[in-house]
Write an enzyme that holds these catalytic residues in place. Structure first.
Site, PDB file in Angstrom:
ATOM      1  CB  THR A  82      21.779  30.766  50.694  1.00 18.58           C
ATOM      2  OG1 THR A  82      22.943  30.947  51.052  1.00 18.58           O
ATOM      3  CG2 THR A  82      20.898  31.789  51.157  1.00 18.58           C
ATOM      4  CG  ASN A 161      29.900  29.860  58.552  1.00 16.40           C
ATOM      5  OD1 ASN A 161      29.176  29.626  59.578  1.00 16.40           O
ATOM      6  ND2 ASN A 161      29.999  31.008  58.151  1.00 16.40           N
ATOM      7  CD  GLN A 189      32.034  25.762  56.117  1.00 15.84           C
ATOM      8  OE1 GLN A 189      33.112  25.351  55.822  1.00 15.84           O
ATOM      9  NE2 GLN A 189      31.700  26.965  55.521  1.00 15.84           N
ATOM     10  CB  CYS A 335      27.178  36.644  53.996  1.00 21.13           C
ATOM     11  SG  CYS A 335      27.245  34.882  53.476  1.00 21.13           S
TER      12      CYS A 335
HETATM   13  C1  LIG Z   1      28.490  28.294  52.692  1.00 21.98           C
HETATM   14  C2  LIG Z   1      27.542  28.136  53.693  1.00 21.98           C
HETATM   15  C3  LIG Z   1      26.202  28.552  53.460  1.00 21.98           C
HETATM   16  C4  LIG Z   1      25.530  28.780  52.005  1.00 21.98           C
HETATM   17  O1  LIG Z   1      25.710  28.094  51.154  1.00 21.98           O
HETATM   18  P1  LIG Z   1      25.552  28.525  49.754  1.00 21.98           P
HETATM   19  O2  LIG Z   1      25.668  27.330  48.857  1.00 21.98           O
HETATM   20  O3  LIG Z   1      26.686  29.466  49.497  1.00 21.98           O
HETATM   21  O4  LIG Z   1      24.328  29.288  49.444  1.00 21.98           O
HETATM   22  C5  LIG Z   1      25.303  28.094  54.406  1.00 21.98           C
HETATM   23  N1  LIG Z   1      25.660  27.570  55.783  1.00 21.98           N
HETATM   24  C6  LIG Z   1      26.849  27.597  56.087  1.00 21.98           C
HETATM   25  C7  LIG Z   1      27.517  27.104  57.280  1.00 21.98           C
HETATM   26  C8  LIG Z   1      28.001  27.819  55.100  1.00 21.98           C
HETATM   27  O5  LIG Z   1      29.127  27.481  55.271  1.00 21.98           O
END
Ligand SMILES: *Cc1c(COP(=O)(O)O)cnc(C)c1O
Length: 399
Positions: A82, A161, A189, A335
């Site tokens: 994030t 994702n 991912q 989320c």
């Molecule tokens: C999980 C995820 C994020 C966020 O990563 P975090 O480490 O949880 O903040 C962003 N983009 C994708 C595609 C994700 O799967």
């Protein structure tokens, strides 16, 4: 251990690996000494500090190797995907704003990209949202069509994702560069699922995360190619070449580096395993439950993610019934799944409200077993039958 009567050690099966994974023991072992034995500040000049900074350096080298970066100092550690996405979008946009204020992203990006874009729009940037086809792939012709003189940044995720679709990142990056535009990709991912090589794929900036690949939560990285400008994220220290201040969390970074190294090392074997896991699960589901369809691309997708449209069930009710049976799945990205908000990804690939409302994501791990799958399918059959039997749709509808 046997249980006394009445005490049931209920089996639980986790099929939500795309939300997060556990920390593997190899990774944990890498981290543990950094909590007490090696406690120096990686910025300190004395031997304690040097010991810590050598661990951080090693982690950075591991990431560099895994993603094919030219130099380790192109890797900036962050608090996760994030933060990396926020930094990439905002930091690149502001660094290049004198050239233009137009940005292109896909409509199926993670919220951390989309919400950063919303913020940029308030600051006077203009964002175009590239549509995707029913498989979740962006149309390269449409991308070219959207590029303007004042376009400064294109950000398109490598792997989605929710549905697992893999974009043609290299072709997208090539288009961006043909028009002199910077290209960023959210590869959270993609690590451990597809081979990543930022040089070969001509990626200028790339976000990755630790906890999707059996590493710890709260750590990730942004790759920024040398020569690409990006605004500083956090002021207040010389850490991460002055761009993101703050004492480095050595344990997390060490675990992250190890996790990414392992994920990359085992990519082929894990994907083979996950493919057979997914196929076994899907075949069993289709055999035992009527009216099930796969959302997203059938072929060009990662093996660990399976998004299923299960007709005539409400996704939230199904998620909760499955949870009662001990099976953990997702009704969207973590989320958004707490809200009743419809998945923007399923909408973007053309699912109507009914379909989006009846779709669940099953995501598998490298140690998911056949027994886990059998258990989950039994629970799914039972839960779907229950919901369909009380569904008004069933009475009025198909059967
Ligand atoms: C999980 C995820 C994020 C966020 O990563 P975090 O480490 O949880 O903040 C962003 N983009 C994708 C595609 C994700 O799967």
């Amino acid at each position: 251990m046997s249980c006394v009567k009445g005490c049931k050690m209920a089996k639980k099966v986790y099929l939500d690996y795309a939300s997060t994974t556990y920390v593997s023991s190899e990774v944990l072992n890498e981290m543990l000494p950094c909590f007490n034995a090696i406690y120096g500040n990686a910025n300190s000049l004395h031997s304690f500090g040097r010991e810590a900074s050598s661990i951080v350096d090693r982690a950075r080298d591991r990431i560099r190797n895994a993603i094919g970066a030219a130099k380790s100092n192109e890797i900036y550690f962050t608090s996760g995907g994030t933060e990396a996405n926020n930094w990439a979008l905002r930091g690149l946009a502001h660094a290049y704003s004198e050239k233009g204020k137009h940005i292109i992203v896909s409509s199926i990006e993670h919220k951390s990209v989309l919400d950063a874009c919303a913020c940029l729009e308030e600051e006077g940037f203009e964002v175009s949202y590239l549509s995707v086809d029913k498989n979740g792939l962006v149309n390269l012709g449409e991308l070219i069509h959207l590029i303007r003189k004042d376009t400064i940044l294109i950000s398109i995720m490598a792997v989605n994702n929710e549905i697992g679709t893999i974009q043609n990142v290299k072709a997208i990056a090539k288009i961006a560069h043909d028009y002199g535009v910077i290209f960023h990709t959210d590869a959270c991912q993609a690590v451990g699922a597809i081979k990543l090589n930022v040089q070969d794929m001509e990626i200028d900036a790339m976000s990755i995360s630790g906890h999707k690949v059996y590493g710890p939560k709260g750590v990730g990285a942004l790759y920024v190619k040398e020569g690409i400008r990006i605004e500083n994220l956090i002021y207040g220290g010389s850490q991460e070449r002055g761009k993101r201040g703050g004492t480095v969390n050595v344990a997390e970074v060490a675990g992250f580096g190890k996790a990414v190294e392992i994920a990359n090392r085992d990519i082929v074997i894990n994907q083979q395993k996950l493919r057979s896991v997914r196929e076994y699960f899907l075949n069993a589901v289709k055999e035992r439950i009527e009216y099930v369809e796969v959302n997203g691309h059938q072929m060009q997708k990662v093996n660990g993610i399976l998004n299923l449209f299960i007709e005539m069930v409400d996704k939230e009710s199904l998620l909760m019934l499955l949870d009662l049976e001990g099976v953990a799945v997702s009704a969207g990205s973590a989320c958004t799944s707490n809200s009743i908000e419809q998945s923007h990804v399923l909408k973007a690939i053309g699912c109507d409200d009914e379909r989006a409302n009846s779709s669940l994501r099953f995501s598998f791990g490298k140690n998911t077993t056949k027994q886990d799958l059998d258990f989950a399918v039994d629970a799914l059959v039972k839960s779907v039958e229950k919901l369909r039997s009380i569904s008004a749709l069933t009475k009025a509808g198909r059967r």
